[in-house]
Design an enzyme around this catalytic site. Structure first.
Site, mmCIF file in Angstrom:
data_model
loop_
_atom_site.group_PDB
_atom_site.id
_atom_site.type_symbol
_atom_site.label_atom_id
_atom_site.label_comp_id
_atom_site.label_asym_id
_atom_site.label_seq_id
_atom_site.Cartn_x
_atom_site.Cartn_y
_atom_site.Cartn_z
ATOM 1 N N ASP A 78 0.813 -1.233 0.000
ATOM 2 C CA ASP A 78 0.000 0.000 0.000
ATOM 3 C C ASP A 78 0.838 1.272 0.000
ATOM 4 O O ASP A 78 0.414 2.278 -0.556
ATOM 5 C CB ASP A 78 -1.058 0.000 1.122
ATOM 6 C CG ASP A 78 -0.488 0.048 2.526
ATOM 7 O OD1 ASP A 78 0.710 -0.255 2.709
ATOM 8 O OD2 ASP A 78 -1.258 0.384 3.449
ATOM 9 N N ASP A 100 -5.133 0.599 5.858
ATOM 10 C CA ASP A 100 -5.825 0.362 7.125
ATOM 11 C C ASP A 100 -6.990 1.329 7.321
ATOM 12 O O ASP A 100 -8.076 0.931 7.747
ATOM 13 C CB ASP A 100 -4.844 0.482 8.297
ATOM 14 C CG ASP A 100 -3.795 -0.620 8.266
ATOM 15 O OD1 ASP A 100 -3.917 -1.532 7.430
ATOM 16 O OD2 ASP A 100 -2.858 -0.549 9.080
ATOM 17 N N SER A 137 -9.009 5.452 27.482
ATOM 18 C CA SER A 137 -9.209 4.197 26.769
ATOM 19 C C SER A 137 -9.285 3.053 27.774
ATOM 20 O O SER A 137 -8.397 2.914 28.619
ATOM 21 C CB SER A 137 -8.048 3.954 25.801
ATOM 22 O OG SER A 137 -8.117 2.623 25.318
ATOM 23 N N SER A 143 -4.864 0.563 15.268
ATOM 24 C CA SER A 143 -4.546 2.000 15.184
ATOM 25 C C SER A 143 -5.523 2.713 14.248
ATOM 26 O O SER A 143 -6.061 3.769 14.599
ATOM 27 C CB SER A 143 -3.101 2.216 14.741
ATOM 28 O OG SER A 143 -2.827 1.590 13.511
ATOM 29 N N LEU A 195 -3.945 -6.317 13.037
ATOM 30 C CA LEU A 195 -5.354 -6.245 12.640
ATOM 31 C C LEU A 195 -5.857 -4.808 12.689
ATOM 32 O O LEU A 195 -7.048 -4.548 12.669
ATOM 33 C CB LEU A 195 -6.194 -7.173 13.528
ATOM 34 C CG LEU A 195 -5.707 -8.637 13.439
ATOM 35 C CD1 LEU A 195 -6.417 -9.503 14.467
ATOM 36 C CD2 LEU A 195 -5.922 -9.205 12.039
HETATM 37 P P1 ADP Z 1 -2.026 -2.433 15.034
HETATM 38 O O1 ADP Z 1 -1.519 -3.531 14.155
HETATM 39 O O2 ADP Z 1 -2.883 -2.977 16.130
HETATM 40 O O3 ADP Z 1 -2.639 -1.322 14.286
HETATM 41 P P2 ADP Z 1 -0.099 -0.365 15.679
HETATM 42 O O4 ADP Z 1 1.264 -0.435 16.285
HETATM 43 O O5 ADP Z 1 -0.247 0.215 14.339
HETATM 44 O O6 ADP Z 1 -0.717 -1.846 15.757
HETATM 45 O O7 ADP Z 1 -1.052 0.462 16.644
HETATM 46 C C1 ADP Z 1 -1.158 0.128 17.992
HETATM 47 C C2 ADP Z 1 -1.187 1.390 18.830
HETATM 48 O O8 ADP Z 1 -2.409 2.116 18.574
HETATM 49 C C3 ADP Z 1 -1.227 1.101 20.318
HETATM 50 O O9 ADP Z 1 0.090 0.948 20.843
HETATM 51 C C4 ADP Z 1 -1.919 2.356 20.861
HETATM 52 O O10 ADP Z 1 -1.001 3.420 20.972
HETATM 53 C C5 ADP Z 1 -2.906 2.689 19.769
HETATM 54 N N1 ADP Z 1 -4.233 2.080 20.024
HETATM 55 C C6 ADP Z 1 -4.872 1.180 19.270
HETATM 56 N N2 ADP Z 1 -6.076 0.851 19.802
HETATM 57 C C7 ADP Z 1 -6.202 1.570 20.931
HETATM 58 C C8 ADP Z 1 -7.221 1.683 21.938
HETATM 59 N N3 ADP Z 1 -8.350 0.983 21.877
HETATM 60 N N4 ADP Z 1 -7.003 2.542 22.953
HETATM 61 C C9 ADP Z 1 -5.862 3.266 23.013
HETATM 62 N N5 ADP Z 1 -4.884 3.206 22.103
HETATM 63 C C10 ADP Z 1 -5.027 2.376 21.070
HETATM 64 MG MG MG Z 2 -1.671 -0.078 12.890
#
Ligand code: ADP
Ligand code: MG
Length: 366
Positions: free
Chosen positions: A32, A167, A63, A123, A120
């Site tokens: 992407d 995403d 959160s 973010s 998944l």
């Molecule tokens: P992913 O593959 O799950 O997208 P990333 O590293 O891109 O992994 O994103 C994960 C980050 O996004 C977490 O470390 C946090 O900072 C943020 N995040 C995702 N979901 C939440 C949530 N429900 N509450 C708070 N922060 C979140």
């Molecule tokens: Mg992510």
């Protein structure tokens, strides 16, 4: 329940709720940010945001998944990178305002069933659910490409993670019955029904990709270096017929670019296989994609390879692969219809005993 949590944290009631689903990418990984094709579908796990406007410029957010639900605060117009989860929200409000949308301060409570750091896309689910809540609360007019662009800018320019647009587009547009065949160069897309003869199994390996941002950014830089040597703007511009040019690049750029070019070629072939309900062909493409990510792009880890191998050895599995950016995370397997639950249980049991890790079955949901 979450109305109560909101009340306990902020007093008062939330006025709107926004939400967005996590996604599993079926094929088209690391394409992407190279202008290529991707094929995500929504998973049942979602992120929800309960939000109320405040009438001033303050933002208070909590959160359920992080910091034991502690409230964090900042002021609109003074967003900064703090190195914690609020950066995703601060990036969203920063670029929403920068792109000319008018809104005020708010209180928001976030709860999610999307596993964090598992490939998944928790973010993007966070960015898009916040944006959906802000759209509802402040009557904003934003179409999906605009939502996706603002979420991506939050991630790229505020958090500092060099990711593509898949995403956020998936969080806006994907549904569970179809795969979103998206051209990330012009954002055109087609919804392709999942093949009737198969089901998906998604298993989290129990290895989090938490500290992988530097590795992602290194891959991005290698793709840029390959483009420069090849004299193209994006690796998307290299057709599969021109693979010889890629093979002539120095190590490891040759292998990195070979992954992107061959992976990009696999996506339309996967779409054709889905339309023909050709599960053997689709499964082989999953397998080839995994091998390419493991050997050429080098974004897998031994535990994930083991999980993929165990899944692939199952008689009811057509193919399996690492899904998402890699360095841990989840696998997706294409499984004979009716067999998903049993396969998921067999595979996780064998994997747990051989790896000592704790896998989680995400699809089919329990
Ligand atoms: P992913 O593959 O799950 O997208 P990333 O590293 O891109 O992994 O994103 C994960 C980050 O996004 C977490 O470390 C946090 O900072 C943020 N995040 C995702 N979901 C939440 C949530 N429900 N509450 C708070 N922060 C979140
Ligand atoms: Mg992510």
């Amino acid at each position: 329940m979450s109305d109560e949590r909101f009340h306990d944290l902020f007093g008062g009631e939330p006025s709107v709720r926004g939400s967005a689903a996590g996604r599993v990418n079926l094929i088209g990984e690391h394409t992407d940010y190279n202008g290529g094709f991707v094929l995500p579908t929504a998973i049942p796990q979602r992120t929800s945001v309960w939000l109320a406007p405040r009438g001033d410029r303050a933002v208070r957010i909590a959160s359920a998944e992080i910091d034991q639900g502690a409230v964090r605060a900042y002021t609109l117009g003074s967003e900064r990178r703090e190195g914690n989860w609020t950066d995703y929200v601060q990036g969203v409000t920063r670029f929403l305002a920068e792109e000319g949308h008018r809104f005020g301060g708010f209180d928001a409570f976030i709860a999610s069933t999307v596993p964090i750091g598992s490939g998944l896309s928790s973010s993007a689910a966070l960015e898009v659910s916040i944006l959906n809540a802000l759209i509802a609360a402040f009557g904003l007019a934003l179409d999906p490409p605009t939502i996706a662009r603002i979420g991506r800018r939050a991630e790229n320019e505020h958090v500092g993670a060099r990711t593509g647009v898949m995403d956020q587009m998936a969080a806006c547009l994907a549904d569970a019955g179809t795969a979103l065949f998206l051209d990330t160069r012009d954002l055109s897309y087609e919804r392709v029904p999942l093949p009737p003869g198969a089901e998906l199994v998604v298993i989290n390996s129990g290895v989090s990709h938490d500290h992988s941002q530097g590795d992602y950014n290194a891959r991005w830089a290698e793709c840029e270096a390959a483009c420069q040597l090849l004299g193209v703007a994006e690796l998307r511009d290299i057709a599969i017929e021109d693979l010889a040019h890629v093979e002539a690049l120095p190590e490891p750029l040759n292998r990195r670019a070979r992954h992107v070019v061959t992976e990009n070629d696999r996506v339309p072939r996967a779409v054709a296989a889905m339309k023909a309900n050709d599960l053997a062909a689709l499964g082989s493409l999953f397998d080839a994609s995994h091998a390419s990510m493991r050997d050429d792009y080098v974004v897998s880890v031994p535990a994930v390879d083991l999980l993929v191998d165990i899944a692939r050895a199952d008689a009811d599995v057509f193919g399996a692969r690492l899904t998402g950016g890699g360095f841990g995370g989840s696998i997706v397997a294409l499984v004979r219809r009716g067999a998903a639950k049993a396969v998921a249980e067999r595979v996780t049991r064998a994997y747990a005993s051989r790896s000592g890790l704790t896998p989680t079955i995400l699809v089919p949901p329990r």
